[in-house]
Write an enzyme that holds these catalytic residues in place. Structure first.
Site, short mmCIF file in Angstrom:
data_model
loop_
_atom_site.label_atom_id
_atom_site.label_comp_id
_atom_site.label_asym_id
_atom_site.label_seq_id
_atom_site.Cartn_x
_atom_site.Cartn_y
_atom_site.Cartn_z
N TYR A 1 15.77 -23.38 39.85
CA TYR A 1 14.47 -23.30 39.15
C TYR A 1 14.01 -24.73 38.89
O TYR A 1 12.84 -24.80 38.88
CB TYR A 1 14.60 -22.08 37.96
N ARG B 1 10.48 -4.07 30.60
CA ARG B 1 9.46 -3.48 30.84
C ARG B 1 9.31 -1.94 31.34
O ARG B 1 8.31 -1.26 31.00
CB ARG B 1 8.53 -4.06 32.08
N ASP C 1 16.15 -15.63 28.00
CA ASP C 1 15.99 -15.80 29.48
C ASP C 1 17.03 -16.95 30.04
O ASP C 1 16.91 -18.02 29.06
CB ASP C 1 14.48 -15.92 29.84
N ARG D 1 19.70 -6.54 32.42
CA ARG D 1 18.17 -6.27 32.24
C ARG D 1 17.97 -4.81 31.54
O ARG D 1 17.01 -4.14 31.85
CB ARG D 1 17.60 -6.27 33.41
N ARG E 1 6.01 -6.19 23.13
CA ARG E 1 5.60 -7.22 24.02
C ARG E 1 3.97 -7.43 23.72
O ARG E 1 3.48 -8.74 23.71
CB ARG E 1 5.65 -6.93 25.79
O1 CP3 Z 1 17.96 -6.98 29.18
C1 CP3 Z 1 18.62 -8.14 29.51
O2 CP3 Z 1 19.31 -8.25 30.36
C2 CP3 Z 1 18.31 -9.48 28.58
C3 CP3 Z 1 17.37 -10.20 29.00
C4 CP3 Z 1 17.50 -11.18 30.38
C5 CP3 Z 1 15.88 -11.35 30.90
N1 CP3 Z 1 16.36 -12.68 31.85
C6 CP3 Z 1 14.83 -11.16 30.48
C7 CP3 Z 1 13.42 -11.07 31.14
C8 CP3 Z 1 18.40 -11.46 30.95
C9 CP3 Z 1 19.72 -11.59 30.90
C10 CP3 Z 1 17.73 -12.66 31.97
C11 CP3 Z 1 18.25 -13.50 32.88
C12 CP3 Z 1 17.71 -13.97 34.20
N2 CP3 Z 1 16.20 -14.58 34.09
C13 CP3 Z 1 18.17 -14.43 35.31
C14 CP3 Z 1 19.56 -14.10 35.96
C15 CP3 Z 1 20.06 -12.62 35.97
C16 CP3 Z 1 19.04 -12.27 37.32
O3 CP3 Z 1 18.35 -11.26 37.00
O4 CP3 Z 1 19.36 -12.55 38.29
C17 CP3 Z 1 17.04 -15.16 36.20
C18 CP3 Z 1 17.46 -15.28 37.71
C19 CP3 Z 1 16.03 -14.99 35.33
C20 CP3 Z 1 14.55 -15.63 35.63
C21 CP3 Z 1 13.53 -14.66 35.46
N3 CP3 Z 1 12.83 -14.77 34.23
C22 CP3 Z 1 12.87 -14.29 36.17
C23 CP3 Z 1 13.31 -13.92 37.77
C24 CP3 Z 1 11.78 -13.46 35.80
C25 CP3 Z 1 10.96 -12.30 36.15
C26 CP3 Z 1 11.55 -11.27 36.30
C27 CP3 Z 1 10.80 -9.84 36.62
O5 CP3 Z 1 11.04 -8.86 36.66
O6 CP3 Z 1 9.53 -10.05 36.64
C28 CP3 Z 1 12.05 -13.65 34.32
C29 CP3 Z 1 11.17 -12.99 33.36
C30 CP3 Z 1 11.89 -12.04 32.29
N4 CP3 Z 1 13.32 -12.43 32.01
C31 CP3 Z 1 11.67 -10.78 32.08
C32 CP3 Z 1 12.53 -10.10 31.15
C33 CP3 Z 1 12.47 -8.94 30.44
C34 CP3 Z 1 10.18 -10.06 32.49
C35 CP3 Z 1 9.05 -10.81 31.28
C36 CP3 Z 1 8.13 -9.93 30.88
O7 CP3 Z 1 8.18 -8.98 29.98
O8 CP3 Z 1 6.86 -9.81 31.63
#
Ligand code: CP3
Length: 369
Positions: A165, A42, A88, A38, A51
């Protein structure tokens, strides 16, 4: 052996001696490579700017131009050894026919969760090359910009986490609905897992062919399961994904809160394990060094400390590993959105300054980089 993914015409690749690729094959590296799960997100003002321009997360992730830009941002700012595709794990579910929304401050939600055999039946087994074409375009664009010593990671959610999910709709928690299905309707559970396994496998193969040098398989929610249930209901599906992607690109497997599953994860023989921060890394190296690469595993919340403290804690972790081959420095889960970028810089600086043969020297200049 010529690896098929590395020989795809017209696709640039990382150099075979890129530090992360060396570490993934447990070969010696001049200094420990580093990236962060990640790392695009943000906490970075430049991410926030894109964004805002995009108007939302999904618009950004499905625009190859914007996705490539945010993928490269942390590489430019911190000089990390890898970029990770901005996407994602839930986007393939949207392509399979689920209604995905990502709300600001709430996180992702699937509006039509899979709740009965008809819902499972309706999930489309998509061809990623067609329905996730933007992922391939993004990967090619990033790879073309990335220096050969840096690695581009692609990724996917493992079948169980995808199912969690799909069935729960949002944050799976204890995944009660899915687990009820798993115990009481094993044939339906298997049908769901079979579809997800096919899509996840094809998606990873597609990414490897589109320029991903290495792959991460995130089984974030599998740590909820006992060893017995993991082995019986989940591991065989993960194994299929690993079989489908074998030889295409090195794979890292991650399970959050999965210390009790570590032996099983190693037994699945991915090239590396991304260790959750609760797993003591020194003993993991004592046991597995030379057999499998180990990534990690600073607690992401540690980055909320001052840059000086982050530098010290990271140096301590590197000392514990002691420069043993097969280490990729990273966090034990993703960067928190509250993180100060200066702390990420200190984390990377600690890796750059560390020398295995001596105690790490605190170098003020590197803290200011
Ligand atoms: O930089 C990176 O790692 C690349 C992008 C990436 C995202 N999601 C972007 C994202 C990766 C590798 C993921 C994987 C992901 N997504 C997982 C597996 C890894 C982990 O974290 O356990 C899971 C379970 C998800 C599901 C998911 N998507 C969640 C739980 C969330 C909310 C996270 C939060 O912090 O609010 C997302 C949305 C998401 N995916 C965001 C990002 C940058 C936040 C979106 C935003 O900008 O509002």
């Amino acid at each position: 052996m010529t690896l098929p993914a590395r020989s795809t015409p017209g696709i640039t690749r990382a150099a075979v001696d890129a530090p992360i690729l060396l570490a993934l094959s447990c070969e010696a590296v001049p200094s420990t490579p580093v990236w962060l799960m990640r790392q695009a997100g943000r906490y970075l003002p430049e991410y926030q700017a894109v964004r805002r321009l995009a108007g939302g997360f999904l618009a950004m992730a499905t625009s190859p131009e914007m996705a490539a830009e945010v993928t490269l941002q942390p590489v430019r700012r911190f000089g990390v050894d890898a970029a990770v595709l901005f996407s994602d794990i839930l986007l393939p579910l949207a392509a399979m026919g689920m209604d995905l929304v990502v709300e600001e401050g709430v996180g992702p939600r699937l509006l039509n969760p899979v709740r009965n055999p008809g819902d499972i039946q309706r999930l489309a087994v998509i061809d990623p090359e067609d329905r996730l074409a933007y992922v391939g375009t993004t990967l090619r664009a990033v790879r073309a910009e990335l220096a050969p010593e840096r690695v581009l990671f692609g990724f996917a959610g493992a079948p169980f986490t995808m199912a969690a999910y799909a069935v729960e709709g949002s944050n799976p928690g204890s995944a009660a609905t899915l687990r009820r299905l798993m115990y009481r309707e094993p044939a339906h559970f298997d049908r769901l897992m079979a579809k997800l396994t096919k899509v996840v496998s094809d998606h990873l193969v597609f990414q490897a062919r589109s320029g991903a040098d290495a792959l991460v398989l995130f089984d974030t929610w599998a740590g909820q399961l006992s060893l017995e249930d993991y082995t019986r209901y989940v591991r065989p599906w993960t194994e299929r994904v690993l079989t489908a992607t074998a030889g295409l690109a090195p794979r890292l497997l991650f399970i959050r809160d999965g210390i009790h599953l570590l032996e099983d994860m190693v037994g699945l023989k991915p090239e590396g394990i991304a260790l959750d921060w609760r797993i003591p890394i020194g003993p993991a190296f004592d046991k597995y060094c030379g057999h499998i690469a180990l990534q990690g595993n600073l607690d992401p919340a540690t980055l909320l400390a001052s840059p000086e403290e982050v530098y010290q804690r990271t140096s301590d972790l590197l000392s514990e590993v002691g420069g043993r081959p097969g280490h990729i420095l990273s966090l034990g889960h993703g960067v928190l959105k509250e993180t100060d970028p200066a702390s990420v810089a200190a984390f990377v600086a600690a890796a750059r300054d560390f020398r295995a043969s001596e105690e790490p020297v605190k170098d003020q200049a590197s803290l200011e980089r």
